[in-house]
Motif scaffolding. Structure first.
Motif, PDB file in Angstrom:
ATOM      1  N   TYR A  55      32.382  30.861  22.145  1.00 33.33           N
ATOM      2  CA  TYR A  55      31.865  30.285  23.384  1.00 33.33           C
ATOM      3  C   TYR A  55      32.800  30.442  24.581  1.00 33.33           C
ATOM      4  O   TYR A  55      32.375  30.229  25.715  1.00 33.33           O
ATOM      5  CB  TYR A  55      31.565  28.791  23.190  1.00 33.33           C
ATOM      6  N   THR A  56      34.045  30.788  24.355  1.00 32.36           N
ATOM      7  CA  THR A  56      34.971  30.909  25.484  1.00 32.36           C
ATOM      8  C   THR A  56      35.645  32.280  25.517  1.00 32.36           C
ATOM      9  O   THR A  56      35.331  33.108  26.359  1.00 32.36           O
ATOM     10  CB  THR A  56      36.040  29.798  25.454  1.00 32.36           C
ATOM     11  N   ASN A  57      36.563  32.535  24.588  1.00 30.61           N
ATOM     12  CA  ASN A  57      37.364  33.763  24.627  1.00 30.61           C
ATOM     13  C   ASN A  57      36.502  35.022  24.544  1.00 30.61           C
ATOM     14  O   ASN A  57      36.635  35.927  25.369  1.00 30.61           O
ATOM     15  CB  ASN A  57      38.394  33.782  23.502  1.00 30.61           C
ATOM     16  N   LYS A  58      35.648  35.081  23.535  1.00 31.01           N
ATOM     17  CA  LYS A  58      34.823  36.281  23.370  1.00 31.01           C
ATOM     18  C   LYS A  58      33.804  36.399  24.490  1.00 31.01           C
ATOM     19  O   LYS A  58      33.511  37.509  24.942  1.00 31.01           O
ATOM     20  CB  LYS A  58      34.142  36.285  22.002  1.00 31.01           C
ATOM     21  N   GLU A  97      24.379  42.018  27.155  1.00 34.39           N
ATOM     22  CA  GLU A  97      23.744  40.804  26.630  1.00 34.39           C
ATOM     23  C   GLU A  97      24.564  40.292  25.447  1.00 34.39           C
ATOM     24  O   GLU A  97      25.004  41.067  24.607  1.00 34.39           O
ATOM     25  CB  GLU A  97      22.315  41.114  26.184  1.00 34.39           C
ATOM     26  N   TYR A  98      24.731  38.964  25.406  1.00 36.16           N
ATOM     27  CA  TYR A  98      25.561  38.336  24.371  1.00 36.16           C
ATOM     28  C   TYR A  98      24.809  37.142  23.811  1.00 36.16           C
ATOM     29  O   TYR A  98      24.410  36.256  24.568  1.00 36.16           O
ATOM     30  CB  TYR A  98      26.892  37.908  24.992  1.00 36.16           C
ATOM     31  N   TRP A  99      24.626  37.144  22.498  1.00 35.71           N
ATOM     32  CA  TRP A  99      23.980  36.029  21.807  1.00 35.71           C
ATOM     33  C   TRP A  99      25.007  35.335  20.929  1.00 35.71           C
ATOM     34  O   TRP A  99      25.759  35.993  20.195  1.00 35.71           O
ATOM     35  CB  TRP A  99      22.843  36.501  20.917  1.00 35.71           C
ATOM     36  N   ILE A 100      25.022  34.009  20.983  1.00 38.47           N
ATOM     37  CA  ILE A 100      25.854  33.211  20.092  1.00 38.47           C
ATOM     38  C   ILE A 100      24.906  32.408  19.208  1.00 38.47           C
ATOM     39  O   ILE A 100      24.159  31.565  19.701  1.00 38.47           O
ATOM     40  CB  ILE A 100      26.788  32.261  20.872  1.00 38.47           C
ATOM     41  N   VAL A 101      24.924  32.707  17.925  1.00 35.67           N
ATOM     42  CA  VAL A 101      24.018  32.066  16.970  1.00 35.67           C
ATOM     43  C   VAL A 101      24.783  30.961  16.257  1.00 35.67           C
ATOM     44  O   VAL A 101      25.807  31.218  15.628  1.00 35.67           O
ATOM     45  CB  VAL A 101      23.475  33.098  15.958  1.00 35.67           C
ATOM     46  N   ASN A 102      24.270  29.734  16.363  1.00 37.17           N
ATOM     47  CA  ASN A 102      24.896  28.577  15.739  1.00 37.17           C
ATOM     48  C   ASN A 102      23.995  28.089  14.606  1.00 37.17           C
ATOM     49  O   ASN A 102      23.040  27.348  14.842  1.00 37.17           O
ATOM     50  CB  ASN A 102      25.108  27.471  16.777  1.00 37.17           C
TER      51      ASN A 102
END
Length: 119
Positions: free
Chosen positions: A51-54, A65-70
């Motif tokens: 959520y921050t560095n990457k 486009e960037y997806w973060i899957v939780n």
């Protein structure tokens, strides 16, 4: 491509969980040299990194486009960096999520994580 597969972004080398690379000239036998078009990271115990560095690294490197899957919260954070300011959307696994890098195509690509994972 899926991990493990190196992506070289300047001085940084990362291994996104899933990536789409539309420009084959960025690929050699061992890595992607430059920003993938679409990166998907699945959060783990060190989820703050995604959520921050990457997020900053991918945005600055030119990822479109960037997806973060939780999986724990069954949420997908979608960041579309091509719009200024960057689009930020939050989806549940049950939602049908548009893939923004393909929005100008005649057939739209969407993903429903719940269906994909057979939940």
């Amino acid at each position: 491509m899926v991990a493990p597969f190196d992506v070289v972004l300047g001085d940084d080398v990362v291994q996104p969980d899933v990536m789409v690379i539309c420009d084959p000239s960025k690929l050699d036998d061992k890595r992607c040299n430059g920003a993938p078009d679409w990166v998907i990271e699945v959060t783990s115990s060190n989820f703050q990194t995604d959520y921050t560095n990457k997020l900053r690294l991918y945005q600055n490197a030119g990822v479109r486009e960037y997806w973060i899957v939780n999986p724990e919260k069954q949420l997908v954070t979608v960041l579309f960096f091509e719009k200024k300011p960057a689009n930020f959307m939050l989806y549940q696994f049950s939602d049908t999520i548009p893939v923004n890098i393909y929005q100008d195509k005649s057939v739209q690509l969407t993903i429903n994580v719940e269906e994909l994972l057979n939940l």
